[in-house]
Design a protein around this motif. Structure first.
Motif, PDB file in Angstrom:
ATOM      1  N   ASP A   1      10.780 -19.616 -17.124  1.00 20.76           N
ATOM      2  CA  ASP A   1       9.518 -20.318 -17.395  1.00 20.76           C
ATOM      3  C   ASP A   1       8.335 -19.860 -16.540  1.00 20.76           C
ATOM      4  O   ASP A   1       7.307 -20.524 -16.524  1.00 20.76           O
ATOM      5  CB  ASP A   1       9.692 -21.838 -17.257  1.00 20.76           C
ATOM      6  N   LEU A   2       8.460 -18.761 -15.823  1.00 19.33           N
ATOM      7  CA  LEU A   2       7.352 -18.234 -15.024  1.00 19.33           C
ATOM      8  C   LEU A   2       6.844 -16.975 -15.727  1.00 19.33           C
ATOM      9  O   LEU A   2       7.574 -15.991 -15.856  1.00 19.33           O
ATOM     10  CB  LEU A   2       7.813 -17.910 -13.605  1.00 19.33           C
TER      11      LEU A   2
ATOM     12  N   THR B   1       2.505 -10.203 -22.491  1.00 21.49           N
ATOM     13  CA  THR B   1       3.034 -11.263 -21.629  1.00 21.49           C
ATOM     14  C   THR B   1       4.269 -11.875 -22.282  1.00 21.49           C
ATOM     15  O   THR B   1       4.396 -11.887 -23.512  1.00 21.49           O
ATOM     16  CB  THR B   1       1.997 -12.376 -21.364  1.00 21.49           C
ATOM     17  N   ALA B   2       5.142 -12.377 -21.435  1.00 19.16           N
ATOM     18  CA  ALA B   2       6.374 -13.027 -21.902  1.00 19.16           C
ATOM     19  C   ALA B   2       6.727 -14.138 -20.930  1.00 19.16           C
ATOM     20  O   ALA B   2       6.305 -14.134 -19.769  1.00 19.16           O
ATOM     21  CB  ALA B   2       7.514 -12.013 -21.975  1.00 19.16           C
ATOM     22  N   VAL B   3       7.522 -15.091 -21.392  1.00 17.19           N
ATOM     23  CA  VAL B   3       8.026 -16.180 -20.547  1.00 17.19           C
ATOM     24  C   VAL B   3       9.551 -16.139 -20.624  1.00 17.19           C
ATOM     25  O   VAL B   3      10.121 -16.331 -21.702  1.00 17.19           O
ATOM     26  CB  VAL B   3       7.483 -17.549 -21.008  1.00 17.19           C
ATOM     27  N   PRO B   4      10.216 -15.869 -19.498  1.00 13.46           N
ATOM     28  CA  PRO B   4      11.681 -15.818 -19.504  1.00 13.46           C
ATOM     29  C   PRO B   4      12.290 -17.164 -19.905  1.00 13.46           C
ATOM     30  O   PRO B   4      11.764 -18.221 -19.582  1.00 13.46           O
ATOM     31  CB  PRO B   4      12.038 -15.482 -18.059  1.00 13.46           C
ATOM     32  N   ASP B   5      13.418 -17.085 -20.613  1.00 10.00           N
ATOM     33  CA  ASP B   5      14.120 -18.302 -21.031  1.00 10.00           C
ATOM     34  C   ASP B   5      14.900 -18.893 -19.849  1.00 10.00           C
ATOM     35  O   ASP B   5      14.765 -18.432 -18.717  1.00 10.00           O
ATOM     36  CB  ASP B   5      15.035 -18.006 -22.232  1.00 10.00           C
ATOM     37  N   ASP B   6      15.728 -19.895 -20.133  1.00 13.35           N
ATOM     38  CA  ASP B   6      16.487 -20.569 -19.075  1.00 13.35           C
ATOM     39  C   ASP B   6      17.480 -19.660 -18.370  1.00 13.35           C
ATOM     40  O   ASP B   6      17.928 -19.973 -17.266  1.00 13.35           O
ATOM     41  CB  ASP B   6      17.243 -21.777 -19.645  1.00 13.35           C
ATOM     42  N   THR B   7      17.837 -18.553 -18.991  1.00 15.05           N
ATOM     43  CA  THR B   7      18.772 -17.608 -18.364  1.00 15.05           C
ATOM     44  C   THR B   7      18.042 -16.496 -17.620  1.00 15.05           C
ATOM     45  O   THR B   7      18.681 -15.610 -17.064  1.00 15.05           O
ATOM     46  CB  THR B   7      19.725 -16.989 -19.407  1.00 15.05           C
ATOM     47  N   GLY B   8      16.692 -16.514 -17.631  1.00 13.45           N
ATOM     48  CA  GLY B   8      15.915 -15.497 -16.924  1.00 13.45           C
ATOM     49  C   GLY B   8      15.688 -14.229 -17.729  1.00 13.45           C
ATOM     50  O   GLY B   8      15.313 -13.204 -17.176  1.00 13.45           O
TER      51      GLY B   8
ATOM     52  N   ALA C   1       6.586  -4.707 -15.017  1.00 11.49           N
ATOM     53  CA  ALA C   1       6.630  -6.144 -15.338  1.00 11.49           C
ATOM     54  C   ALA C   1       6.510  -6.894 -14.022  1.00 11.49           C
ATOM     55  O   ALA C   1       7.146  -6.532 -13.032  1.00 11.49           O
ATOM     56  CB  ALA C   1       7.938  -6.492 -16.035  1.00 11.49           C
ATOM     57  N   SER C   2       5.665  -7.927 -14.011  1.00 14.99           N
ATOM     58  CA  SER C   2       5.511  -8.692 -12.771  1.00 14.99           C
ATOM     59  C   SER C   2       5.168 -10.147 -13.065  1.00 14.99           C
ATOM     60  O   SER C   2       4.557 -10.466 -14.077  1.00 14.99           O
ATOM     61  CB  SER C   2       4.449  -8.064 -11.866  1.00 14.99           C
ATOM     62  N   SER C   3       5.603 -10.999 -12.153  1.00 16.02           N
ATOM     63  CA  SER C   3       5.258 -12.417 -12.180  1.00 16.02           C
ATOM     64  C   SER C   3       4.687 -12.731 -10.806  1.00 16.02           C
ATOM     65  O   SER C   3       4.523 -11.838  -9.974  1.00 16.02           O
ATOM     66  CB  SER C   3       6.501 -13.274 -12.461  1.00 16.02           C
ATOM     67  N   ASP C   4       4.424 -14.002 -10.547  1.00 17.29           N
ATOM     68  CA  ASP C   4       3.929 -14.378  -9.224  1.00 17.29           C
ATOM     69  C   ASP C   4       4.961 -14.116  -8.129  1.00 17.29           C
ATOM     70  O   ASP C   4       4.608 -14.005  -6.965  1.00 17.29           O
ATOM     71  CB  ASP C   4       3.553 -15.867  -9.203  1.00 17.29           C
ATOM     72  N   GLN C   5       6.251 -14.021  -8.509  1.00 18.49           N
ATOM     73  CA  GLN C   5       7.315 -13.897  -7.512  1.00 18.49           C
ATOM     74  C   GLN C   5       8.124 -12.613  -7.595  1.00 18.49           C
ATOM     75  O   GLN C   5       8.844 -12.288  -6.659  1.00 18.49           O
ATOM     76  CB  GLN C   5       8.281 -15.083  -7.651  1.00 18.49           C
ATOM     77  N   GLN C   6       8.051 -11.882  -8.695  1.00 19.77           N
ATOM     78  CA  GLN C   6       8.931 -10.727  -8.893  1.00 19.77           C
ATOM     79  C   GLN C   6       8.179  -9.562  -9.538  1.00 19.77           C
ATOM     80  O   GLN C   6       7.213  -9.782 -10.274  1.00 19.77           O
ATOM     81  CB  GLN C   6      10.110 -11.108  -9.799  1.00 19.77           C
ATOM     82  N   THR C   7       8.668  -8.341  -9.275  1.00 19.23           N
ATOM     83  CA  THR C   7       8.112  -7.145  -9.899  1.00 19.23           C
ATOM     84  C   THR C   7       9.242  -6.149 -10.106  1.00 19.23           C
ATOM     85  O   THR C   7      10.082  -5.964  -9.233  1.00 19.23           O
ATOM     86  CB  THR C   7       7.026  -6.501  -9.013  1.00 19.23           C
ATOM     87  N   ALA C   8       9.226  -5.496 -11.279  1.00 20.31           N
ATOM     88  CA  ALA C   8      10.183  -4.418 -11.570  1.00 20.31           C
ATOM     89  C   ALA C   8       9.490  -3.445 -12.518  1.00 20.31           C
ATOM     90  O   ALA C   8       8.572  -3.820 -13.245  1.00 20.31           O
ATOM     91  CB  ALA C   8      11.454  -4.980 -12.201  1.00 20.31           C
TER      92      ALA C   8
END
Length: 182
Positions: free
Chosen positions: A118-119, A138-145, A167-174
């Motif tokens: 959800d992030l 943009t995408a929103v990961p599901d409950d399994t990430g 790909a990046s979020s506020d907490q992760q980047t790959a």
């Protein structure tokens, strides 16, 4: 009475003659007058506590360590609470492309695993010089990430070769690489 005392001393001396220095705490030696001296040390008892130096009474603290999961955070009253890490983070953080190569401008499916559920994740296509392009998704990961989104592999300068897809979020980047073909 004197005879009884002499018999007791005699019996003790006779017993002493039979004993030798032993590891059980019995020591037999001969006195200057030739009579045996028998010294017996009592064996230490496991039930007797050792004597400690006297000191002022102090409280005793006992610490028990136990593996536990941290408590779940209480709900936040803020309008947009941050998602908490879940089992999805146990999965390796990845980003992958399908296809991994092709012509400039082709649509590629970007998939990810191990992301915070959800992030929002932003996917950006970079040109051959490492500068970001206007090609984003943009995408929103599901409950399994996991997430999946389509991205145009569009380099405005149309330069072939490897292009970073990040790909990046506020907490992760790959990131991974798309190989643009001429």
């Amino acid at each position: 009475a004197l005879l009884g005392l002499l018999l007791a001393v005699g019996a003790g001396i006779g017993l002493g003659l039979l004993l030798v220095l032993a590891p059980d705490g019995i020591d037999v030696r001969t006195a200057a007058n030739g009579h045996p001296l028998v010294t017996a040390m009592p064996a230490p008892s496991p039930l007797v506590a050792p004597q400690l130096p006297a000191r002022a009474a102090q409280p005793l603290t006992v610490v028990t360590l136990e593996a536990r999961r941290p408590p779940s955070p209480s709900p936040s009253p803020s309008p947009s609470p941050s998602p908490s890490p879940s089992a999805a983070l146990a999965e390796e953080l990845t980003v992958a492309l399908d296809p991994e190569s092709g012509p400039n401008g082709a649509d590629v499916v970007v998939t990810g695993t191990g992301w915070v559920p959800d992030l929002q994740v932003t996917v950006v296509y970079f040109d051959a010089t490492g500068q970001p392009t206007d090609s984003t998704a943009t995408a929103v990961p599901d409950d399994t990430g996991r997430f999946s989104v389509t991205l145009a592999a569009q380099d405005p300068s149309n330069v072939p070769g490897p292009h970073e897809v990040r790909a990046s979020s506020d907490q992760q980047t790959a990131s991974t690489t798309y190989d643009a073909q001429p």
